[in-house]
Design an enzyme around this catalytic site. Structure first.
Site, PDB file in Angstrom:
ATOM      1  CE  LYS A   1      -3.302  -2.326  -0.242  1.00  0.00           C
ATOM      2  NZ  LYS A   1      -3.739  -2.222  -1.530  1.00  0.00           N
TER       3      LYS A   1
ATOM      4  CD  GLU B   1      -7.440   2.674  -0.425  1.00  0.00           C
ATOM      5  OE1 GLU B   1      -6.337   2.221  -0.043  1.00  0.00           O
ATOM      6  OE2 GLU B   1      -7.823   2.581  -1.603  1.00  0.00           O
TER       7      GLU B   1
ATOM      8  CB  SER C   1      -0.907   0.037   1.222  1.00  0.00           C
ATOM      9  OG  SER C   1      -1.636   1.258   1.203  1.00  0.00           O
TER      10      SER C   1
ATOM     11  CG  HIS D   1      -4.908  -0.897   3.654  1.00  0.00           C
ATOM     12  ND1 HIS D   1      -5.157  -0.355   2.406  1.00  0.00           N
ATOM     13  CD2 HIS D   1      -4.124   0.021   4.288  1.00  0.00           C
ATOM     14  CE1 HIS D   1      -4.550   0.806   2.293  1.00  0.00           C
ATOM     15  NE2 HIS D   1      -3.909   1.056   3.420  1.00  0.00           N
ATOM     16  CG  ASN D   2      -7.264  -1.798  -0.748  1.00  0.00           C
ATOM     17  OD1 ASN D   2      -6.288  -1.489  -0.077  1.00  0.00           O
ATOM     18  ND2 ASN D   2      -7.210  -1.897  -2.050  1.00  0.00           N
TER      19      ASN D   2
HETATM   20  C1  6PG Z   1      -3.121   1.343  -1.736  1.00  0.00           C
HETATM   21  C2  6PG Z   1      -4.354   1.379  -2.575  1.00  0.00           C
HETATM   22  C3  6PG Z   1      -4.068   0.780  -3.906  1.00  0.00           C
HETATM   23  C4  6PG Z   1      -5.079   1.184  -4.959  1.00  0.00           C
HETATM   24  C5  6PG Z   1      -6.398   0.530  -4.805  1.00  0.00           C
HETATM   25  C6  6PG Z   1      -7.449   1.294  -5.560  1.00  0.00           C
HETATM   26  O1  6PG Z   1      -3.240   0.886  -0.629  1.00  0.00           O
HETATM   27  O2  6PG Z   1      -2.093   1.814  -2.195  1.00  0.00           O
HETATM   28  O3  6PG Z   1      -5.370   0.680  -1.954  1.00  0.00           O
HETATM   29  O4  6PG Z   1      -3.875  -0.574  -3.741  1.00  0.00           O
HETATM   30  O5  6PG Z   1      -5.254   2.541  -4.907  1.00  0.00           O
HETATM   31  O6  6PG Z   1      -6.325  -0.716  -5.371  1.00  0.00           O
HETATM   32  O7  6PG Z   1      -8.541   0.543  -5.455  1.00  0.00           O
HETATM   33  P1  6PG Z   1      -9.863   0.925  -6.190  1.00  0.00           P
HETATM   34  O8  6PG Z   1      -9.519   1.103  -7.639  1.00  0.00           O
HETATM   35  O9  6PG Z   1     -10.747  -0.241  -5.952  1.00  0.00           O
HETATM   36  O10 6PG Z   1     -10.319   2.201  -5.564  1.00  0.00           O
END
Ligand code: 6PG
Length: 622
Positions: free
Chosen positions: A346, A353, A291, A349-350
């Site tokens: 991860k 996010e 990330s 985490h997303n």
């Molecule tokens: C990170 C982000 C990265 C990416 C996502 C975007 O932690 O650096 O999460 O992995 O920005 O995959 O995900 P979406 O396209 O689903 O928003």
């Protein structure tokens, strides 16, 4: 590529001069012995059996660095120098484009017995002080000194034709990670396919890194052959089918003990499947959550490796070196657990996010009713100085005031959000495991709803309501925002706990928070705080401080929701955070009605208040 600056290092007596001289003869690069550069005072000190300290070594190292700089512009240099500490190696490296470090490794006993046999101004007794001082470098070519010098030199020459680490895929993330590795002093091989769409990518990378220790390839076999065994290869390719295809084409060229690392946003079950498949072929697999986006990858990402502990150990020094560092300067990279644990973490985490991003989008929607973009940006950057401080808050403040010409970027950008899947995977996993992650789920749905742009425009034309334009109470909004973020994080942690129990992963939530405390997209003051708190409690809701704080913010969340109802503003994540909190703090829920309904139409039976949970009943409903 320059390979002319070679430092043969190791404690005194490890054979640096013998090996250096022989190497010099073979590759025709001049040899220099660092011992010849010691000031007189140092030599005297050593002959009296007094160890040198850092101050004594400084002028000596600076003189050597000067010599190396001159040699860099001429015929190069093979320097035999103990270079025991990282700080010494830093002095030696000043203004040198690339140094090939060759570390001669041998046991204390072996080296002592060799020293006793020869005449050297360094007394054998001083050897212990050298070992005490030695900080083993982490980006060197290590050579075990048991063999004859001739064999050692041939090994060095062969190793210099190869790299210690491979990176496959030079997309945005792969390129940044490769540059990060070079910046940390590792020798790498890079690969990218050569197709009409992806032309000249490898050549461009090699050109950009001229003079650094990188070998570039567009042929898979050559790339794999260029990496020292056991090979360590990081794949940075599109998650999904492409990952399988590439693994398939690499397998014939890999050997037992090699470690393949998947740094894409892969689904954790795919990681488990790939890991089993590769294990059948004797190849080790690490599913690595990465990330931090492009900048994080370049300057220090947060890394979440999963797989067999032994496989992680083989690649740890590389991953830990390139990762972000926490407040105590420890790597934001830590072994997460077996199988797909790294990719699962991860994924969560997303999910977090998605929730954090949507909450900020909702804050913007509320504020933009009555404030202009400059005012919003100022408010968000004020929030950022307080306990809500986070990377996402910081960038959203910047985004809000960014203009192209006279127009705000946010006014140009279409109100439809895409996604690559990890957010919905997180919600699906939570649904499957029976964990309410309502804030994340709402964020996923908000993106989906946003994609129905045409329909939204059509339906909005029927709206005929008087517009309220009262100014929102920003203190209330700030409290509600903090409240919702806590709930979002708590729900994410609960999902991690459930997965840990289900798969026996033994996840350490405090450590995961520490790994998330820097380098990643959700890094924030709150995560830092929880990395300490979760050492004390298993769940945020086991901490009275957190509970009392949420109770104290509940009224603000309610007031905000009331405001948005009157103003007809879509804030699903705030709603879900509030509803979840109300549900979790309501001792008697309405699920008694659900039990009764199920028993009424399907004889599904129910439990009774005050009775044992295992005991179930059926009632003949009339
Ligand atoms: C990170 C982000 C990265 C990416 C996502 C975007 O932690 O650096 O999460 O992995 O920005 O995959 O995900 P979406 O396209 O689903 O928003």
């Amino acid at each position: 590529m320059s390979r002319k600056i070679i430092v043969i290092m190791g404690v005194s007596g490890s054979g640096k001069s013998t090996v250096g001289n022989l190497l010099s003869e073979k590759i025709k690069v001049p040899f220099v012995d660092a011992d010849d550069f010691h000031p007189k005072a140092n030599i005297e000190k050593m002959s009296k059996g007094v160890p040198l300290d850092d101050e004594d070594r400084k002028p000596w190292l600076e003189a050597l660095n000067k010599k190396m700089n001159e040699a860099q512009d001429e015929n190069g240099i093979i320097l035999a120098c103990s270079a025991l500490k990282e700080s010494y190696r830093e002095i030696l490296s000043k203004r040198i484009t690339w140094i090939e470090w060759v570390y001669l490794e041998g046991s204390f006993e072996l080296i002592k017995s060799r020293m006793e046999k020869r005449k050297h101004f360094m007394k054998a007794d001083l050897l212990q002080s050298q070992f005490d001082c030695l900080e083993v470098p982490n980006h060197e070519t290590t050579i075990a000194i048991e063999e004859e010098p001739e064999v050692l030199v041939n090994t060095i020459i062969n190793k210099m034709k190869t790299s210690s680490f491979g990176i496959l895929g030079l997309g945005v993330m792969g390129k940044s990670l490769a540059t990060n590795m070079l910046n940390k002093g590792f020798s790498i091989s890079v690969y990218n396919r050569e197709t009409p769409e992806e032309k000249g990518i490898v050549d461009a990378f090699i050109d950009e890194n001229f003079g650094r220790r990188v070998l570039g390839f567009t042929e898979l076999k050559e790339f794999i052959d260029s990496i020292q065994k056991p090979r360590k290869i990081l794949m940075m390719v599109k998650a999904g089918k492409v990952t399988d295809t590439i693994i398939e084409s690499m397998v014939p060229f890999l050997e037992e003990g090699d470690v393949l690392i998947d740094g894409g946003n892969s689904h954790y079950l795919d990681t488990k499947r790939r890991s089993d498949y590769l294990e059948d072929n004797g190849i080790e697999f690490v599913g690595l959550g990465v990330s931090g986006g492009e900048e994080g990858a370049l300057k220090g990402p947060s890394l979440m490796p999963g797989g067999k502990k032994e496989s992680y150990t083989k690649v740890a020094k590389y991953l830990e070196a390139i990762s972000a560092k926490d407040e105590d300067n420890n790597p934001c990279c830590s072994y997460i657990g077996p199988d797909g644990a790294g990719h699962f973490v991860k994924m969560v985490h997303n999910g977090i996010e998605y929730g954090d991003m949507q909450l900020l989008a909702e804050v913007y929607a509320i504020l933009s009713e009555t404030m202009n973009n400059e005012e919003i940006a100022t408010l968000l950057s004020e929030w950022n100085t307080r306990k809500h401080g986070s990377y996402l808050l910081e960038i959203t403040s910047k985004i809000t005031k960014e203009k192209e010409g006279d127009t705000y970027m946010l006014d140009i950008i279409l109100d439809k959000a895409g996604n690559k899947g990890t957010g919905s995977w997180s919600s699906i996993a939570a649904l499957e495991m029976g964990v309410p992650t309502t804030v994340k789920n709402a964020a996923v749905h908000a993106r989906y709803t946003s994609s129905f742009k045409d329909e939204r425009v059509r339906l909005s034309k029927y709206k005929n309501q008087a517009e309220h334009k009262e100014v929102v109470n920003v203190e209330v909004l700030e409290q509600a925002y903090d409240f919702a973020r806590t709930v979002n994080l708590h729900q994410g942690f609960q999902l991690l706990k459930a997965a840990s129990d289900e798969f026996n992963w033994n996840l350490n939530l405090a450590e995961i928070c520490r790994v998330w405390s820097n380098g990643c997209i959700i890094k924030s003051k709150k995560i830092k705080e929880y990395s300490h708190l979760l050492k004390e409690v298993a769940s945020l809701f086991d901490d009275e401080g957190v509970i009392l704080n949420l109770y104290s913010q509940e009224a603000a969340a309610r007031e905000l929701i009331t405001y948005t109802l009157q103003h007809r503003i879509h804030i699903p994540c705030f709603y879900e955070a509030y509803n979840y909190w109300v549900a979790m703090t309501t001792a008697r829920s309405s699920a008694n009605v659900i039990q009764a309904q199920r028993d009424f139409f399907g004889a599904h039976r129910f439990q009774k208040v005050g009775d044992k949970e295992e005991k179930t009943f059926h009632y003949n409903w009339s």
